[in-house]
Design an enzyme around this catalytic site. Sequence first.
Site, PDB file in Angstrom:
ATOM      1  N   GLY A  75     -48.634  61.506 -39.078  1.00 13.64           N
ATOM      2  CA  GLY A  75     -48.251  62.173 -40.320  1.00 13.64           C
ATOM      3  C   GLY A  75     -47.507  63.476 -40.067  1.00 13.64           C
ATOM      4  N   ASN A 155     -55.628  66.685 -48.919  1.00 14.91           N
ATOM      5  CA  ASN A 155     -56.607  66.297 -47.915  1.00 14.91           C
ATOM      6  C   ASN A 155     -57.955  66.966 -48.102  1.00 14.91           C
ATOM      7  OD1 ASN A 155     -54.441  68.188 -47.186  1.00 14.91           O
ATOM      8  ND2 ASN A 155     -55.755  68.720 -45.474  1.00 14.91           N
ATOM      9  N   GLN A 183     -52.880  61.002 -46.983  1.00 16.59           N
ATOM     10  CA  GLN A 183     -54.237  60.807 -47.502  1.00 16.59           C
ATOM     11  C   GLN A 183     -54.324  59.717 -48.558  1.00 16.59           C
ATOM     12  OE1 GLN A 183     -57.063  61.862 -46.457  1.00 16.59           O
ATOM     13  NE2 GLN A 183     -56.390  63.426 -45.019  1.00 16.59           N
ATOM     14  N   HIS A 205     -54.053  57.041 -38.531  1.00 19.97           N
ATOM     15  CA  HIS A 205     -55.498  57.203 -38.307  1.00 19.97           C
ATOM     16  C   HIS A 205     -56.275  57.528 -39.581  1.00 19.97           C
ATOM     17  CE1 HIS A 205     -55.949  61.750 -38.057  1.00 19.97           C
ATOM     18  NE2 HIS A 205     -54.632  61.621 -38.030  1.00 19.97           N
ATOM     19  N   THR A 241     -38.523  54.796 -26.548  1.00 22.19           N
ATOM     20  CA  THR A 241     -38.935  53.391 -26.565  1.00 22.19           C
ATOM     21  C   THR A 241     -40.169  53.233 -27.440  1.00 22.19           C
ATOM     22  OG1 THR A 241     -38.055  53.159 -24.341  1.00 22.19           O
ATOM     23  CG2 THR A 241     -39.596  51.458 -25.075  1.00 22.19           C
ATOM     24  N   CYS A 326     -64.852  81.003 -40.219  1.00 19.49           N
ATOM     25  CA  CYS A 326     -65.356  82.339 -39.951  1.00 19.49           C
ATOM     26  C   CYS A 326     -64.471  82.978 -38.884  1.00 19.49           C
ATOM     27  CB  CYS A 326     -66.800  82.235 -39.454  1.00 19.49           C
ATOM     28  SG  CYS A 326     -67.603  83.821 -39.425  1.00 19.49           S
TER      29      CYS A 326
HETATM   30  C1  LIG Z   1     -52.197  65.346 -46.062  1.00 19.77           C
HETATM   31  C2  LIG Z   1     -51.984  65.211 -44.587  1.00 19.77           C
HETATM   32  N1  LIG Z   1     -50.736  65.215 -44.110  1.00 19.77           N
HETATM   33  C3  LIG Z   1     -50.483  65.092 -42.798  1.00 19.77           C
HETATM   34  C4  LIG Z   1     -51.503  64.967 -41.884  1.00 19.77           C
HETATM   35  C5  LIG Z   1     -51.175  64.890 -40.423  1.00 19.77           C
HETATM   36  O1  LIG Z   1     -51.307  63.591 -39.918  1.00 19.77           O
HETATM   37  P1  LIG Z   1     -51.468  63.383 -38.341  1.00 19.77           P
HETATM   38  O2  LIG Z   1     -52.840  63.809 -38.003  1.00 19.77           O
HETATM   39  O3  LIG Z   1     -51.254  61.900 -38.160  1.00 19.77           O
HETATM   40  O4  LIG Z   1     -50.420  64.164 -37.678  1.00 19.77           O
HETATM   41  C6  LIG Z   1     -52.815  64.948 -42.337  1.00 19.77           C
HETATM   42  C7  LIG Z   1     -53.936  64.864 -41.383  1.00 19.77           C
HETATM   43  O5  LIG Z   1     -54.877  65.609 -41.429  1.00 19.77           O
HETATM   44  C8  LIG Z   1     -53.064  65.074 -43.731  1.00 19.77           C
HETATM   45  O6  LIG Z   1     -54.302  65.092 -44.221  1.00 19.77           O
END
Ligand SMILES: Cc1ncc(COP(=O)(O)O)c(C=O)c1O
Length: 376
Positions: A75, A155, A183, A205, A241, A326
């Site tokens: 992402g 997220n 998400q 993932h 690749t 924190c």
């Molecule tokens: C909203 C959002 N965008 C992008 C990402 C980034 O994805 P990646 O962990 O595959 O780089 C995350 C992952 O935490 C996410 O929650």
Amino acid sequence: MNRQMGRIYLDHNASTPLHPHVAQAMRDALEDSYGNPSSAHWAGQPARQMLERSRAQVAALLGCAPAEIVFTSGGSEANNLALKGTFFARRDRAAHIITTQVEHPSILASSRFLEREGARITYLPVDSTGLLDPDDLRRAITRDTILISIMHANNEVGTIQPIAACAWIAGEHDIPFHTDAAQSAGKIPTRVGELGVDLLSTAGHKLHAPKGVGALYVRAGIKLEPLIHGGGHEGGQRAGTESAMLAAGLGAACVLAADLTAMEGIRQLRDRFWASLQARFGKRVVLNGHPEQRLPNTLNVSFVGRVGADVLAALDGVAASTGSACHSGRIELSPVLAAMGVPPEAGMGAVRFSLGRTTRSDEISAVVEALSNVLS
Ligand SMILES: Cc1ncc(COP(=O)(O)O)c(C=O)c1O
């Protein structure tokens, strides 16, 4: 705290376990597709076929043409490519980009980088539920706006933005529209036609594929400058690749993600979880995020007057996330909660529980019991 509880995984927004079908698809690819997908000979062709079949599976989830899918490392890379790729393709250093204050760091940090390159960025505010107002977007558009990037679902709190309405506004001004669907894919519908977007990021993932793979949907006709220059892989948009194995994992996961029937059960379980917390803790627990317009699996709650990390530490065996950190003895709210105007005494007690397809009702009951012990 509760030693009998065992391990309970309520952190599916952070990452998800590999689905057995996904693992099998990857094993098959690993053994059968060792050739280079760009090689025309007998060893390369199975890898190419695997790659293209996977691309079609990702495209089917998003409702686009396979040629509009660019495989990425995840992402973050998809988001970087959408923003930087648009900016550098335009060569106009005074360009203006609109995003929001509650985006993932991969959008916010890319935006800051582009500011250093001369771009002007508008960070739209959100209300106390994490929702942006499409009228704010309308007002922020200028003649220099080259891209609008608004996440589909947040997220941390799960709030779902009105993407179709925002993309419509972008379309009226002929401005490309990107959404980060890392998400939302696999939790709610993410068909690009219904959303009306030109660019859309996914992360493997988050939907039971492995880490290290994702995809960017790039609507035909949109021009991006690649982040990685080299051979003409991925339609010239991302050199290197390709890994048929990682693509096979993402493809198999997208086939599973297209079936959203499990999400209704997850939503009901999540809502029962919230109802139990309210019944036990009354005003001492507050919901963060939109009450309805929210991902079905996400429950971000503040235990008022507590520190989220302490609550989690006491919940031995429960994997979940906090909304505060924190730093040198001082509690700092996450930028998302801060942008929502969550008061510090509530925000510091924020805990994000994110359920998944394998979460069981008895696990939620055990967590509610454990929380009662911790907070009593
Ligand atoms: C909203 C959002 N965008 C992008 C990402 C980034 O994805 P990646 O962990 O595959 O780089 C995350 C992952 O935490 C996410 O929650």
